[in-house]
Design a protein around this motif. Sequence first.
Motif, PDB file in Angstrom:
ATOM      1  N   MET A  58      35.465  -8.810  18.657  1.00  0.00           N
ATOM      2  CA  MET A  58      35.867  -9.084  17.593  1.00  0.00           C
ATOM      3  C   MET A  58      35.224  -8.466  16.613  1.00  0.00           C
ATOM      4  SD  MET A  58      36.077 -13.071  16.880  1.00  0.00           S
ATOM      5  CE  MET A  58      37.952 -13.080  16.406  1.00  0.00           C
TER       6      MET A  58
ATOM      7  N   ASP B 221      35.642  -5.528  14.942  1.00  0.00           N
ATOM      8  CA  ASP B 221      36.926  -4.532  14.119  1.00  0.00           C
ATOM      9  C   ASP B 221      37.203  -5.306  12.671  1.00  0.00           C
ATOM     10  OD1 ASP B 221      39.413  -3.873  16.063  1.00  0.00           O
ATOM     11  OD2 ASP B 221      38.262  -5.538  15.973  1.00  0.00           O
ATOM     12  N   ARG B 222      36.595  -6.949  12.886  1.00  0.00           N
ATOM     13  CA  ARG B 222      36.796  -7.292  12.067  1.00  0.00           C
ATOM     14  C   ARG B 222      37.026  -6.654  10.487  1.00  0.00           C
ATOM     15  NH1 ARG B 222      33.450 -12.427  12.532  1.00  0.00           N
ATOM     16  NH2 ARG B 222      34.150 -13.086  14.143  1.00  0.00           N
ATOM     17  N   PRO B 223      38.446  -6.928   9.433  1.00  0.00           N
ATOM     18  CA  PRO B 223      38.406  -6.442   8.467  1.00  0.00           C
ATOM     19  C   PRO B 223      37.582  -7.012   7.390  1.00  0.00           C
ATOM     20  CG  PRO B 223      39.946  -8.266   8.558  1.00  0.00           C
ATOM     21  CD  PRO B 223      39.325  -8.006   9.952  1.00  0.00           C
TER      22      PRO B 223
ATOM     23  N   THR C  20      40.579 -12.919   1.528  1.00  0.00           N
ATOM     24  CA  THR C  20      40.266 -13.940   2.142  1.00  0.00           C
ATOM     25  C   THR C  20      39.712 -14.676   0.124  1.00  0.00           C
ATOM     26  OG1 THR C  20      38.366 -13.718   2.966  1.00  0.00           O
ATOM     27  CG2 THR C  20      40.511 -14.498   4.329  1.00  0.00           C
TER      28      THR C  20
ATOM     29  N   LYS D 220      28.712 -34.179  15.368  1.00  0.00           N
ATOM     30  CA  LYS D 220      30.339 -33.323  15.218  1.00  0.00           C
ATOM     31  C   LYS D 220      31.143 -34.388  14.313  1.00  0.00           C
ATOM     32  CE  LYS D 220      31.350 -31.919  18.917  1.00  0.00           C
ATOM     33  NZ  LYS D 220      31.771 -31.809  20.190  1.00  0.00           N
TER      34      LYS D 220
ATOM     35  N   PRO E   6      45.141  -8.573  12.062  1.00  0.00           N
ATOM     36  CA  PRO E   6      43.097  -8.284  12.666  1.00  0.00           C
ATOM     37  C   PRO E   6      43.166 -10.025  13.374  1.00  0.00           C
ATOM     38  CG  PRO E   6      44.225  -7.726  10.280  1.00  0.00           C
ATOM     39  CD  PRO E   6      45.596  -8.618  10.717  1.00  0.00           C
ATOM     40  N   ASP E   7      42.054  -9.594  13.748  1.00  0.00           N
ATOM     41  CA  ASP E   7      41.273 -11.137  14.205  1.00  0.00           C
ATOM     42  C   ASP E   7      40.846 -11.569  12.722  1.00  0.00           C
ATOM     43  OD1 ASP E   7      41.627 -10.824  17.097  1.00  0.00           O
ATOM     44  OD2 ASP E   7      39.492  -9.924  16.805  1.00  0.00           O
ATOM     45  N   LEU E   8      41.050 -12.682  13.267  1.00  0.00           N
ATOM     46  CA  LEU E   8      40.675 -14.163  12.063  1.00  0.00           C
ATOM     47  C   LEU E   8      38.727 -13.999  11.823  1.00  0.00           C
ATOM     48  CD1 LEU E   8      42.945 -17.410  12.303  1.00  0.00           C
ATOM     49  CD2 LEU E   8      43.285 -14.924  10.658  1.00  0.00           C
ATOM     50  N   THR E   9      38.651 -13.900  10.648  1.00  0.00           N
ATOM     51  CA  THR E   9      36.774 -14.426  10.535  1.00  0.00           C
ATOM     52  C   THR E   9      37.176 -15.194  10.533  1.00  0.00           C
ATOM     53  OG1 THR E   9      37.727 -14.479   8.140  1.00  0.00           O
ATOM     54  CG2 THR E   9      38.086 -12.559   8.675  1.00  0.00           C
ATOM     55  N   ASP E  10      35.350 -16.123  10.973  1.00  0.00           N
ATOM     56  CA  ASP E  10      35.829 -17.099  10.851  1.00  0.00           C
ATOM     57  C   ASP E  10      36.097 -18.082   9.566  1.00  0.00           C
ATOM     58  OD1 ASP E  10      34.054 -17.173  13.343  1.00  0.00           O
ATOM     59  OD2 ASP E  10      31.790 -17.296  13.103  1.00  0.00           O
ATOM     60  N   GLU E  11      35.332 -17.757   8.632  1.00  0.00           N
ATOM     61  CA  GLU E  11      36.248 -18.675   7.432  1.00  0.00           C
ATOM     62  C   GLU E  11      37.687 -18.427   7.994  1.00  0.00           C
ATOM     63  OE1 GLU E  11      36.357 -17.771   2.711  1.00  0.00           O
ATOM     64  OE2 GLU E  11      35.172 -16.800   4.023  1.00  0.00           O
ATOM     65  N   GLN E  12      38.049 -18.211   8.026  1.00  0.00           N
ATOM     66  CA  GLN E  12      39.765 -18.194   7.826  1.00  0.00           C
ATOM     67  C   GLN E  12      40.278 -19.653   9.237  1.00  0.00           C
ATOM     68  OE1 GLN E  12      40.594 -13.976   8.497  1.00  0.00           O
ATOM     69  NE2 GLN E  12      41.449 -13.856   6.985  1.00  0.00           N
TER      70      GLN E  12
ATOM     71  N   GLU F 196      31.321 -26.631  18.337  1.00  0.00           N
ATOM     72  CA  GLU F 196      31.210 -25.891  19.522  1.00  0.00           C
ATOM     73  C   GLU F 196      31.292 -25.226  19.426  1.00  0.00           C
ATOM     74  OE1 GLU F 196      30.835 -27.930  21.719  1.00  0.00           O
ATOM     75  OE2 GLU F 196      30.484 -29.904  21.297  1.00  0.00           O
TER      76      GLU F 196
ATOM     77  N   GLU G  69      29.162 -22.945  20.587  1.00  0.00           N
ATOM     78  CA  GLU G  69      28.277 -22.734  21.098  1.00  0.00           C
ATOM     79  C   GLU G  69      28.555 -22.292  22.595  1.00  0.00           C
ATOM     80  OE1 GLU G  69      25.743 -25.967  22.241  1.00  0.00           O
ATOM     81  OE2 GLU G  69      25.157 -25.151  20.582  1.00  0.00           O
TER      82      GLU G  69
ATOM     83  N   ARG H 257      31.059 -18.881  22.628  1.00  0.00           N
ATOM     84  CA  ARG H 257      31.034 -18.252  21.517  1.00  0.00           C
ATOM     85  C   ARG H 257      29.541 -17.697  22.860  1.00  0.00           C
ATOM     86  NH1 ARG H 257      32.928 -17.303  16.205  1.00  0.00           N
ATOM     87  NH2 ARG H 257      34.934 -16.764  16.570  1.00  0.00           N
TER      88      ARG H 257
ATOM     89  N   VAL I  68      40.353 -16.761  19.443  1.00  0.00           N
ATOM     90  CA  VAL I  68      39.815 -16.907  18.880  1.00  0.00           C
ATOM     91  C   VAL I  68      38.005 -16.117  18.730  1.00  0.00           C
ATOM     92  CG1 VAL I  68      40.079 -18.964  17.293  1.00  0.00           C
ATOM     93  CG2 VAL I  68      38.494 -19.153  19.818  1.00  0.00           C
ATOM     94  N   ASN I  69      38.076 -15.848  20.242  1.00  0.00           N
ATOM     95  CA  ASN I  69      37.409 -14.736  20.451  1.00  0.00           C
ATOM     96  C   ASN I  69      37.741 -13.306  21.190  1.00  0.00           C
ATOM     97  OD1 ASN I  69      34.719 -14.255  20.302  1.00  0.00           O
ATOM     98  ND2 ASN I  69      34.669 -13.553  22.623  1.00  0.00           N
ATOM     99  N   ARG I  70      37.333 -12.479  21.392  1.00  0.00           N
ATOM    100  CA  ARG I  70      38.180 -11.611  22.384  1.00  0.00           C
ATOM    101  C   ARG I  70      36.990 -11.377  23.678  1.00  0.00           C
ATOM    102  NH1 ARG I  70      43.198  -9.509  22.025  1.00  0.00           N
ATOM    103  NH2 ARG I  70      44.477 -10.440  20.249  1.00  0.00           N
TER     104      ARG I  70
END
Lengths: 326, 141
Positions: A1, A3-5, A10, A141, B12-18, B67, B70, B72, B101-103
């Motif tokens: 992750m 290489d995030r743009p 957003t 949670k 492209p991989d989603l950001t945490d916010e996305q 979660e 955790e 990750r 969500v994770n590679r």
Amino acid sequence: MSDRPAASDTETPDAETAEERPKAIDLREEYESSGVDEVLRELDESLVGLAPVKRRIRETAALLLVERARKRMGLAHETPTLHMSFTGNPGTGKTTVAMRMADLLYRLGYVRRGHLVTVTRDDLVGQYIGHTAPKTKEVLKKAMGGVLFIDEAYYLYRPENERDYGQEAIEILLQVMENQRDDLVVILAGYSDRMEKFFESNPGFRSRIAHHIDFPDYTDDELIRIAELTLGEQNYTLSAEAREAMVEYIHHRRAQPHFANARSIRNALDRARLRQANRLFETAEGPLSAEELSKIDASDIRASRVFKIAEDEADPDREKDQQTPK
Amino acid sequence: MRITQGAFSFLPDLTDEQITKQVQYCIDNGWAVNLEYTDDPHPRNTYWDMWGHPMFDIEDAAGVMYELAECRKLYGDNRYIRLSAFDSTQGWESVKLSFIVNRPKGEEDGFWLQRTEGAGRKIRYTTHPYATRKPQGARYS
């Protein structure tokens, strides 16, 4: 992750505020548009008494409103600490106020969802090793985005048992309270003296809680008003004599053990309704009018054990009733 | 070779916010969100290991993101993590949305194609992820 743009596509809140940062903010308008006004008015109208609590909530609301305005002007970035402790005797409205608080924080945008999750020790602490952490996390949670209300929080800490799992729950709670202040607000509640002891033995909690609100006991007048309000909501009325009996009842009940303020009154009224139903059933001849069906008589209240116990105490020669009132 | 499984996998991989916004969308629809992880990227490997239970009764995406953080912490470096949302309105749980969500941090080294010759010049094709030449847990490091 890696290489995030760049997050240009957003809408990050920072970019948004930087673009349209207002020059001036009208607090009055903010106040009205946020709906805080409505919550506070509702609080005033639906809750009898509790003047110091209402004042504190008003102050807190003002602080949060100003803090929000400051944030929009770019003057503040940190979320203020919102964790609270509500102390007071049973039946003084802590849970009800917590519910209003959740609503208030939601309208001000300090919590995202505004729901209230009420828990006690049982919901947080497990029964065997390794059970506590998942249980506590599960509750946390669920409460995220809203308010976590921990009733009788002092039971979490049992100093007499070194291996009590409560400590583990406390550690997780403290960690989340510190690191995820944006995600959830924790309200601890309980009796004043025991909460005081709890905070003494857990200084971590005290320093993470910004607002301590003390709930005073209701006065006799306030309890009568609560009784009338409660009955009014259920479409019942007190006759003049019944009201007098109720005043006396409150006076006696307060002196007896396990007095729980508004909760005692609610229970007394529930039993009065039961007696009224019985009385109507046994004595009624012919059809009953709506008025008769909704009128609580003095006899419905005077039949209570509370009067008998009070009499016995005033006149010690008579044999004592062993039962304590509920 | 970049694994493309589930929704958004050509983006492209989603950001945490996305991710948070997607999760909130799922929650608002009443779907239960679940996290799963694996280090076997074969497309036919549909049953990944579950990270805890599917998260029912959660109101806000922050609970799921907690979660995910955790998960990750433990598996972020050498596992794929995927997030699935289950809809139970029909009486059974069916996947409505699923995305990675994770590679793994190590190189995603793709697949090799194995040709097996059969009778009458017939050829059968099989794909193998290079990663699975190492034992489970030792891949992508």
